[in-house]
Scaffold this motif. Structure first.
Motif, PDB file in Angstrom:
ATOM      1  N   ALA A  45       0.856  -1.195   0.000  1.00  0.00           N
ATOM      2  CA  ALA A  45       0.000   0.000   0.000  1.00  0.00           C
ATOM      3  C   ALA A  45       0.886   1.236   0.000  1.00  0.00           C
ATOM      4  O   ALA A  45       1.897   1.299   0.709  1.00  0.00           O
ATOM      5  N   LEU A  46       0.517   2.205  -0.799  1.00  0.00           N
ATOM      6  CA  LEU A  46       1.274   3.452  -0.843  1.00  0.00           C
ATOM      7  C   LEU A  46       0.912   4.338   0.345  1.00  0.00           C
ATOM      8  O   LEU A  46      -0.265   4.446   0.713  1.00  0.00           O
ATOM      9  N   PRO A  47       1.905   4.996   0.940  1.00  0.00           N
ATOM     10  CA  PRO A  47       1.609   5.920   2.042  1.00  0.00           C
ATOM     11  C   PRO A  47       0.909   7.173   1.527  1.00  0.00           C
ATOM     12  O   PRO A  47       0.949   7.472   0.316  1.00  0.00           O
ATOM     13  N   PRO A  48       0.282   7.938   2.401  1.00  0.00           N
ATOM     14  CA  PRO A  48      -0.457   9.145   1.975  1.00  0.00           C
ATOM     15  C   PRO A  48       0.404  10.184   1.265  1.00  0.00           C
ATOM     16  O   PRO A  48      -0.116  10.994   0.507  1.00  0.00           O
ATOM     17  N   SER A  49       1.713  10.165   1.510  1.00  0.00           N
ATOM     18  CA  SER A  49       2.595  11.170   0.897  1.00  0.00           C
ATOM     19  C   SER A  49       3.117  10.759  -0.475  1.00  0.00           C
ATOM     20  O   SER A  49       3.940  11.467  -1.063  1.00  0.00           O
ATOM     21  N   ALA A  50       2.653   9.622  -1.008  1.00  0.00           N
ATOM     22  CA  ALA A  50       3.135   9.151  -2.312  1.00  0.00           C
ATOM     23  C   ALA A  50       2.677  10.081  -3.430  1.00  0.00           C
ATOM     24  O   ALA A  50       1.542  10.562  -3.440  1.00  0.00           O
ATOM     25  N   VAL A  51       3.575  10.325  -4.376  1.00  0.00           N
ATOM     26  CA  VAL A  51       3.300  11.194  -5.527  1.00  0.00           C
ATOM     27  C   VAL A  51       3.632  10.431  -6.807  1.00  0.00           C
ATOM     28  O   VAL A  51       4.715   9.855  -6.937  1.00  0.00           O
ATOM     29  N   LEU A  52       2.691  10.412  -7.737  1.00  0.00           N
ATOM     30  CA  LEU A  52       2.904   9.772  -9.035  1.00  0.00           C
ATOM     31  C   LEU A  52       3.167  10.835 -10.098  1.00  0.00           C
ATOM     32  O   LEU A  52       2.440  11.822 -10.186  1.00  0.00           O
ATOM     33  N   SER A  53       4.193  10.612 -10.895  1.00  0.00           N
ATOM     34  CA  SER A  53       4.491  11.483 -12.033  1.00  0.00           C
ATOM     35  C   SER A  53       4.533  10.628 -13.294  1.00  0.00           C
ATOM     36  O   SER A  53       5.260   9.628 -13.351  1.00  0.00           O
ATOM     37  N   VAL A  54       3.727  10.998 -14.295  1.00  0.00           N
ATOM     38  CA  VAL A  54       3.700  10.298 -15.576  1.00  0.00           C
ATOM     39  C   VAL A  54       4.040  11.299 -16.676  1.00  0.00           C
ATOM     40  O   VAL A  54       3.452  12.385 -16.726  1.00  0.00           O
ATOM     41  N   GLN A  55       4.986  10.946 -17.527  1.00  0.00           N
ATOM     42  CA  GLN A  55       5.417  11.850 -18.601  1.00  0.00           C
ATOM     43  C   GLN A  55       5.288  11.172 -19.959  1.00  0.00           C
ATOM     44  O   GLN A  55       5.545   9.974 -20.093  1.00  0.00           O
ATOM     45  N   LEU A 101       6.044   6.538 -22.784  1.00  0.00           N
ATOM     46  CA  LEU A 101       5.566   6.963 -21.466  1.00  0.00           C
ATOM     47  C   LEU A 101       6.583   6.528 -20.420  1.00  0.00           C
ATOM     48  O   LEU A 101       7.158   5.434 -20.517  1.00  0.00           O
ATOM     49  N   GLN A 102       6.808   7.358 -19.427  1.00  0.00           N
ATOM     50  CA  GLN A 102       7.670   7.014 -18.317  1.00  0.00           C
ATOM     51  C   GLN A 102       7.009   7.505 -17.028  1.00  0.00           C
ATOM     52  O   GLN A 102       6.359   8.549 -17.023  1.00  0.00           O
ATOM     53  N   ALA A 103       7.166   6.728 -15.967  1.00  0.00           N
ATOM     54  CA  ALA A 103       6.467   7.062 -14.729  1.00  0.00           C
ATOM     55  C   ALA A 103       7.316   6.705 -13.525  1.00  0.00           C
ATOM     56  O   ALA A 103       8.198   5.834 -13.600  1.00  0.00           O
ATOM     57  N   ARG A 104       7.027   7.373 -12.419  1.00  0.00           N
ATOM     58  CA  ARG A 104       7.705   7.076 -11.167  1.00  0.00           C
ATOM     59  C   ARG A 104       6.814   7.472 -10.000  1.00  0.00           C
ATOM     60  O   ARG A 104       5.973   8.375 -10.127  1.00  0.00           O
ATOM     61  N   LEU A 111      12.658   8.022  -4.342  1.00  0.00           N
ATOM     62  CA  LEU A 111      12.100   7.152  -5.371  1.00  0.00           C
ATOM     63  C   LEU A 111      11.694   5.809  -4.769  1.00  0.00           C
ATOM     64  O   LEU A 111      12.463   5.162  -4.059  1.00  0.00           O
ATOM     65  N   MET A 112      10.463   5.361  -5.067  1.00  0.00           N
ATOM     66  CA  MET A 112       9.962   4.089  -4.563  1.00  0.00           C
ATOM     67  C   MET A 112       9.664   3.115  -5.699  1.00  0.00           C
ATOM     68  O   MET A 112      10.009   1.946  -5.629  1.00  0.00           O
ATOM     69  N   PHE A 113       9.016   3.592  -6.764  1.00  0.00           N
ATOM     70  CA  PHE A 113       8.713   2.771  -7.934  1.00  0.00           C
ATOM     71  C   PHE A 113       9.110   3.545  -9.183  1.00  0.00           C
ATOM     72  O   PHE A 113       9.032   4.782  -9.209  1.00  0.00           O
ATOM     73  N   LEU A 135       9.591  -1.899  -8.170  1.00  0.00           N
ATOM     74  CA  LEU A 135       9.999  -1.410  -6.855  1.00  0.00           C
ATOM     75  C   LEU A 135      11.499  -1.181  -6.832  1.00  0.00           C
ATOM     76  O   LEU A 135      12.281  -2.029  -7.270  1.00  0.00           O
ATOM     77  N   VAL A 136      11.914  -0.016  -6.340  1.00  0.00           N
ATOM     78  CA  VAL A 136      13.337   0.284  -6.154  1.00  0.00           C
ATOM     79  C   VAL A 136      13.744  -0.276  -4.799  1.00  0.00           C
ATOM     80  O   VAL A 136      13.175   0.087  -3.765  1.00  0.00           O
ATOM     81  N   ALA A 137      14.734  -1.170  -4.801  1.00  0.00           N
ATOM     82  CA  ALA A 137      15.142  -1.840  -3.565  1.00  0.00           C
ATOM     83  C   ALA A 137      15.661  -0.836  -2.551  1.00  0.00           C
ATOM     84  O   ALA A 137      16.452   0.052  -2.871  1.00  0.00           O
ATOM     85  N   SER A 138      15.215  -0.969  -1.320  1.00  0.00           N
ATOM     86  CA  SER A 138      15.649  -0.088  -0.239  1.00  0.00           C
ATOM     87  C   SER A 138      17.112  -0.342   0.077  1.00  0.00           C
ATOM     88  O   SER A 138      17.573  -1.478   0.147  1.00  0.00           O
ATOM     89  N   GLY A 139      17.850   0.762   0.286  1.00  0.00           N
ATOM     90  CA  GLY A 139      19.246   0.646   0.686  1.00  0.00           C
ATOM     91  C   GLY A 139      20.207   0.470  -0.474  1.00  0.00           C
ATOM     92  O   GLY A 139      21.404   0.302  -0.274  1.00  0.00           O
ATOM     93  N   THR A 140      19.701   0.471  -1.712  1.00  0.00           N
ATOM     94  CA  THR A 140      20.581   0.357  -2.874  1.00  0.00           C
ATOM     95  C   THR A 140      20.477   1.626  -3.703  1.00  0.00           C
ATOM     96  O   THR A 140      19.557   2.411  -3.570  1.00  0.00           O
TER      97      THR A 140
END
Length: 254
Positions: A45-55, A101-104, A111-113, A135-140
């Motif tokens: 589940a995404l936290p409330p502060s998650a922001v999606l950007s699609v270009q 299309l690219q998204a994050r 960065l999370m995804f 998913l971008v691995a945490s700590g890498t």
């Protein structure tokens, strides 16, 4: 006298009415939209502060930054699937160009995804698009850190240090790679998966230079084709082959 006044009002008023009716309406530019949704496989589940950007980007030129045609930022992003709509003027779309299309998704600026494969499309299509994020691995080191930066070639396996003519390398999130070789402009297809990287279909223009310069360029192209993994650290990019042998080193261009 009254007859003349009546004549004045009747015949003087008609041209005025005709003039008003003849004023054309202001035209409104046609507008299209690329629509779809963003998803990922993980049950997170995404936290409330998650922001999606699609270009929507023009990725036609390998050795130049992608030109952004349209973008939508959704905050908070909510939960997947997340719908998006990017409006665009169809007159800016050219049939000979390549679009993707690219998204994050970021959380508190981190960065999370991210979309790690090219999502090509015809921007004028009515078909809904589905963008799969990873998913971008945490700590890498995030895979995105290699993207968009112009890298200057410092070292090529089999040749050593390269200083002049200067060679460059750039890779986009949409999967386009390329740059300026010691002699020719080159282009390639790239796939980044975490710290793994694969570069294929390396091609170039056909300018002829001095034999030693052409040897440097061939070594560069051969090394790119052997790329298997990469590491970014403090403005430096290192690429290794499948055996872990470092075959290319770059510095971030200022």
């Amino acid at each position: 006298m009254l007859d003349r006044l009546a004549e004045f009002f009747v015949f003087g008023f008609v041209p005025l009415v005709v003039g008003i009716l003849a004023v054309p309406e202001l035209s409104v530019a046609a507008e299209n939209a690329v629509r779809g949704e963003v998803i990922y496989r993980e049950r997170i589940a995404l936290p409330p502060s998650a922001v999606l950007s699609v270009q929507l980007a023009d990725v036609s030129v390998a050795d130049a930054p992608a030109r952004i045609i349209g973008e939508q930022t959704i905050k908070p992003a909510g939960q997947v699937p997340i719908s998006f709509e990017i409006k665009l003027d169809p007159s800016v779309i050219r049939s000979q160009m390549t679009y993707a299309l690219q998204a994050r998704i970021t959380v508190d600026g981190k960065l999370m995804f991210i979309s790690d494969v090219r999502h090509r499309l015809d921007p004028l299509t009515d078909a809904p698009q589905t963008i799969m994020l990873k998913l971008v691995a945490s700590g890498t080191e995030p895979a995105a850190s290699i993207f968009g930066q112009l890298w200057v070639v410092d070292y090529v396996d089999g040749i050593g240090a390269i200083t002049a003519p200067q060679a460059t390398f750039r890779i986009s999130e949409a999967g386009k790679a390329g740059g300026s070789g010691p002699c020719n402009t080159y282009f390639a297809t790239a796939k980044v998966d975490g710290q793994a990287i694969a570069i294929s279909d390396v091609g170039s223009t056909y300018k002829a230079c001095a034999p030693e310069v052409m040897a440097e360029e061939k070594a560069l192209f051969d090394a790119l084709a052997k790329a298997a993994s990469y590491k970014v650290d403090a403005g430096k990019l290192a690429i290794s082959d499948k055996d872990g042998h470092e075959i290319l080193r770059f510095s971030a261009a200022s």
